[in-house]
Scaffold this active site. Structure first.
Site, short mmCIF file in Angstrom:
data_model
loop_
_atom_site.label_atom_id
_atom_site.label_comp_id
_atom_site.label_asym_id
_atom_site.label_seq_id
_atom_site.Cartn_x
_atom_site.Cartn_y
_atom_site.Cartn_z
CE LYS A 35 -7.55 -0.45 6.10
NZ LYS A 35 -8.40 -0.09 4.97
CB CYS B 4 -3.73 3.29 -1.65
SG CYS B 4 -4.94 4.57 -1.33
CD GLN C 154 -6.80 -4.65 3.93
OE1 GLN C 154 -7.77 -5.38 4.14
NE2 GLN C 154 -6.95 -3.38 3.62
CG HIS D 10 -1.94 0.99 1.34
ND1 HIS D 10 -1.69 2.30 1.70
CD2 HIS D 10 -3.28 0.91 1.14
CE1 HIS D 10 -2.82 2.98 1.71
NE2 HIS D 10 -3.80 2.16 1.36
CG ASP E 104 0.28 -2.42 6.00
OD1 ASP E 104 -0.66 -2.47 6.82
OD2 ASP E 104 0.15 -1.93 4.86
#
Length: 408
Positions: free
Chosen positions: A224, A363, A201, A121, A198
């Site tokens: 999220k 993104c 997700q 991302h 990261d």
């Protein structure tokens, strides 16, 4: 999982969009919020709205207790060793920027290497671009295999003894690829590099144990994972956070201020300048309670079944390209294009059918370039989605394809 019981706890899903029952397939962008989270945030504002760590009055004490209780919930949720390792931020983007600015800019120099991948991302690309420009370090990319996964052989060929930082997404927001973070972390450490993950997700969809992963930093967002927007977390190993200087300065992060110099509070507060996102933290704590009641293993299994079902259905539609790996190595994300139809047009037609999907570059423009497309459409699944949602989505794709092919 009792899906119908779960869905009943999300009031936003009980509505029609363009005269069709809503099918929400954009949870990778932001998830919906259950009543328990909404009520918890409202209760804070209605009953004990107050600043934290400051007043000694009853409301302030209650707010502080709830805020710090949320930190403990986060610590337990990701299996960190101490609440001192849990920094509240505005989201994944802020967390990654904090590591880049506070650790990367200080510890890197010309000749050092930063390793990322093509599937990142933008918030895990641009901060490292800036660090490289500032320090003279070299930014390197791990190549992707044909199906959009990362091989450990390529990881070993990319990371060298000059590599100081490896920063990768756990799950791609475009391809749904689940990366072997634990194994990559081991390789990074063998070369003396730190590992940044990261987790935007991954955290909402599967069990995460930062101690087992042995990563040095881990970032994720509350919105999220059924929590409020504007709220996120940076996990960092305590010895690294203690070495780092804050990048925001002001109230609450200080120990003592004199005319020409100041000292900082201990962890985690030295990285939380100003009035924090109190309602967001408390709401995130409620979201964690909600997810743990259902169980992350059950959520992951449910989403895996949905994406497998969806890929089977969508792959039977002629002229549709699905990007990324097979369902076995994929989270609940299905990114695709219909031949000859722009993804924004596909999303618009789906919206007329009450189906919400994402369209654009997500993104992730370097990944779009790698895929040789300018944009894609994306359906992303979460715990409240059903096979009926998938069937509606597939019907909508057929309608989209027929509409544009008949028009043009």
């Amino acid at each position: 999982m009792d899906i119908h019981s779960i869905r009943s706890q999300f009031p936003i899903l009980d509505q029609s969009v363009n005269d069709h029952p809503l099918v929400y397939l954009d949870s990778a962008a932001t998830s919906q919020k259950p009543t328990s989270v909404i009520n918890t945030v409202n209760q804070y504002y209605q009953e004990y709205n107050s600043n934290v760590h400051r007043g000694v009055h009853t409301l302030g004490t209650k707010a502080t207790d709830a805020y710090e209780a949320a930190r403990e919930k986060v610590r337990n949720f990701i299996h960190a060793k101490s609440t001192q390792e849990i920094i509240f931020t505005r989201g994944t983007t802020t967390a990654l920027n904090t590591v880049a600015a506070s650790y990367g800019r200080v510890n890197l120099k010309a000749g050092d290497e930063i390793v990322i991948s093509y599937m990142e991302h933008h918030s895990n690309i641009i901060p490292w671009q800036q660090v490289a420009k500032y320090t003279g370090a070299t930014l390197k990319y791990i190549p992707l295999t044909e199906d959009g996964t990362i091989s450990l052989e390529d990881v070993r060929n990319t990371i060298t003894n000059q590599t100081k930082i490896v920063s990768l997404t756990y799950i791609s927001n475009v391809l749904g690829t689940i990366n072997p973070i634990k194994e990559i972390t081991k390789i990074a450490h063998e070369h003396g590099a730190i590992m940044v993950v990261d987790g935007a997700q991954s955290t909402p969809h599967m069990k995460v144990d930062v101690t087992d992963l042995d990563c040095d930093f881990y970032a994720f967002s509350g919105h999220k994972m059924c929590g409020p927007t504007g709220m996120g977390v940076l996990y960092g190993k305590q010895h690294l956070l203690e070495q780092m200087e804050p990048i925001e300065f002001g109230g609450e992060m200080i120990d003592f201020v004199n005319l020409y110099d100041s000292t900082w509070k201990e962890l985690p507060w030295k990285f939380e300048a100003g009035t924090p996102i109190i309602a967001g933290a408390i709401g995130l704590g409620a979201a964690i309670d909600f997810l743990e009641t259902i169980g992350l293993d059950a959520i992951h299994k449910h989403e895996h079944e949905l994406v497998g079902y969806a890929m089977e259905k969508v792959s039977s539609i002629e002229g549709v390209t699905i990007y990324g790996p097979s369902a076995e190595n994929r989270a609940g994300v299905l990114t695709f294009n219909i031949e000859g139809v722009h993804p924004h047009d596909v999303a618009t037609v789906l919206d007329t059918e009450g189906i919400a999907v994402r369209a654009g570059h997500h993104c992730a423009q370097p990944l779009m370039k790698w895929l040789n497309v300018s944009a894609t459409a994306r359906a992303s699944f979460y715990l409240y989605n059903t096979k009926e949602d998938v069937d509606r989505f597939v019907e909508g794709l057929v309608i989209s394809k027929e509409f544009f092919h008949n028009v043009f």
